[in-house]
Write a protein that holds these residues in place. Sequence first.
Motif, mmCIF file in Angstrom:
data_model
loop_
_atom_site.group_PDB
_atom_site.id
_atom_site.type_symbol
_atom_site.label_atom_id
_atom_site.label_comp_id
_atom_site.label_asym_id
_atom_site.label_seq_id
_atom_site.Cartn_x
_atom_site.Cartn_y
_atom_site.Cartn_z
ATOM 1 N N GLY A 95 71.452 23.416 40.179
ATOM 2 C CA GLY A 95 71.426 24.181 41.424
ATOM 3 C C GLY A 95 70.986 25.618 41.210
ATOM 4 N N MET A 96 70.431 26.176 42.267
ATOM 5 C CA MET A 96 70.036 27.592 42.283
ATOM 6 C C MET A 96 71.164 28.378 42.944
ATOM 7 N N PRO A 97 71.681 29.423 42.277
ATOM 8 C CA PRO A 97 72.781 30.195 42.883
ATOM 9 C C PRO A 97 72.324 30.993 44.097
ATOM 10 N N PRO A 98 73.204 31.171 45.068
ATOM 11 C CA PRO A 98 72.894 32.059 46.180
ATOM 12 C C PRO A 98 73.115 33.507 45.757
ATOM 13 N N TYR B 252 64.036 21.489 48.300
ATOM 14 C CA TYR B 252 65.293 22.099 48.728
ATOM 15 C C TYR B 252 65.311 22.132 50.243
ATOM 16 N N MET C 32 65.541 31.034 49.431
ATOM 17 C CA MET C 32 66.066 30.474 48.178
ATOM 18 C C MET C 32 66.828 31.528 47.404
ATOM 19 N N ASN D 119 70.142 32.109 49.673
ATOM 20 C CA ASN D 119 71.064 30.986 49.865
ATOM 21 C C ASN D 119 71.183 30.053 48.673
ATOM 22 N N GLY D 120 70.256 30.159 47.714
ATOM 23 C CA GLY D 120 70.252 29.200 46.621
ATOM 24 C C GLY D 120 70.042 27.795 47.156
ATOM 25 N N GLY D 121 70.513 26.808 46.400
ATOM 26 C CA GLY D 121 70.380 25.446 46.914
ATOM 27 C C GLY D 121 70.414 24.419 45.808
ATOM 28 N N TYR D 122 70.761 23.192 46.197
ATOM 29 C CA TYR D 122 70.684 22.054 45.282
ATOM 30 C C TYR D 122 69.612 21.096 45.782
ATOM 31 N N PRO D 123 68.771 20.595 44.883
ATOM 32 C CA PRO D 123 67.925 19.474 45.282
ATOM 33 C C PRO D 123 68.854 18.291 45.597
#
Lengths: 419, 252
Positions: A374-377, A259, A356, A359-363
């Motif tokens: 995706g991981m939510p923020p 990420y 993480m 902010n979460g994030g997408y690979p």
Amino acid sequence: MRSRARILGLLLLSFLAGSAAYAQQQNSATGPSDIVKRGEYLARAGDCIACHTAPEGRTFAGGRAMPTPFGTLYSSNITPDRETGVGKWTADDFYVTMHRGRFPDGGLIYPAMPFASYTKVTRADSDAIFAYLKSIPPVNQKNREHDLRFPYNNRELILGWRTLFFTEGEFKPDPGKSAEWNRGAYLVEGLGHCGMCHSPINALGGTSQSDAFKGGLIPMQNWYAPSLTSNREAGLGDWSIQEIVDLLKTGVSARGVVYGPMAEVVFNSLQYLTDEDTRAMAVYLKGIAEPAPRPPAATTLPSTESSLLISLGKTVYDNKCATCHGAQGEGKTPGWPPLAGNQSIEMESAVNPIRMVLNGGYPPGTAGNPKPYGMPPFAGQLSDNEVAAVVSYIRTAWGNRGTAVSAREANELRSAPLD
Amino acid sequence: MVAIGVVSVLCAALGRRVRMRSAIVGLAWGLSIQAFPVSAQTSGQPPDTMAARVEACTPCHGKEGQGTSDVYFPRLAGKPAGYLYNQLLAFKNGRRKYPPMNYLLEYLSDPYLQDMAGYFAEQRPPFPAPAASDVSPQILQQGQALVSRGDPARQIPACGSCHGPGLTGMEPGIPGLLGLRPNYVSAQLGAWRYGTRTAKGPDCMQQVAARLTEADVTAVAAYLASRPVPINAAPAPKGSYVLPFACGSEPD
């Protein structure tokens, strides 16, 4: 005896002549595009596009703004436009830029251009990249002046940096290692310029050789670039070659996901490398990992305060995280990474896990993983206390041996830059 | 020496694009084969659905893109796919600036963004009832006048001339204006006015918004948010009506 030697010599000569003719034929059959293709590939390996193309801008026309507390730098136009790009450059000029960090007129280049790594690139590879750059459409776009405040606008200061931290010289293979290891080392240390982020930056803003790839916080970005040598961070000593290859090539693997800034590198550069080169990098990266013992489990009894923190953390985790990462932090690989026994969750710096959660994030979307999960923020949903609690929980639950984090650390990272 | 040091910190600090240190999150090593035999791993994969893939959107936009209690995060559900795709692209490229969105989308491919747009365009969660308006009837009237008739003297077209007679938008690129909260609408109109939100040229929305006053924006946002959403809130099919002027977001 002599005549036999002469005959052998003649035979050899004719053989050599034959192979030269064959090589020439090959060259003319496929034309100069061979070197251009190789150059394009190497430009990918060097991730030139990340800096030399502006958002919505023409490819390699530069102009990407790089804000710093000292002002803004703008990347340069490397298209073959004669007026504003590298159209008048020779292959020698280009090599001097790559190898010595100087413009054709001898001017000093800011080490934002990773010439301290590119100096290791061979002349042949430099020529190929230049041939490729000469083949792309020229774009007439003037370079924008850097906007640095006094005294940082004095390029002569770069001389000091160079004296301390720049060693000119092409890559020297280690004869004691395999060809594959050496190819990996060449890519990681040279074009890949991995050390730009993965080596700690000392008080003078440089990296000492002995600290290569030992990790550090990225200035300005507030992401932690983990050590590539310590297995307690991103050291890959415990990973299989295939797992490392998957991570570099697709951005996800059974063991972990990239990420943040590393997503850019996989997206723009690493996913395009051949299987052989990716494998070579994996072999080298696995080779430089030094075993580091896991820290002992905490022996002190938890204080009331920390048990409250952990119990709040578990509540948050069960509500917000367990659906994807599992009640025991086992994840659902490779889409939803596991948190139990996870090096980057446990490592000393808690910056990345906190970010993480916030902010979460997408690979990166790659050919091998075109539709990443995706991981939510959670910045808007969780208070500083809750963020600290859940990060403390995942760093210490399920046998993880990280340390607790404070609400203050969580709060400070709320303002970390996202762009 | 100190100055050199600072400059070199600067040079090394140009990390944003320059070469970014890796943040590898999710490096796991504790999973033993026994704990996760191959078959379990297969069944342990995340669901192969768009719903699972857009989990990252849901804390702000709701499970089905219906919006959340935060008044600045818009409903996505049912907006034209082309409009949503344009916005995703604009966030990815940084044309539309909202760092949390820019960050999330930066390294996703365009076709994947298209899939995401398509997913939210197809969702049909119910609309909430319009909230009671906290502005005066006069302001609502001013809003109604601007929305339905525009102001020819100031070259302001009626909203419906582009966003459709029912204000439900048109495929592929024009969004509906109902079912949104006043804070969101006024924030967006303000951003168009000031030029912080832009679209592909000709940037019709910026041209129109530039002619609005702050009071116009408040009135239009309040009026739009007070309107009930029609039973059929789907955007009109492409080409249902002719736009009064050229618009880069809705090419002919």
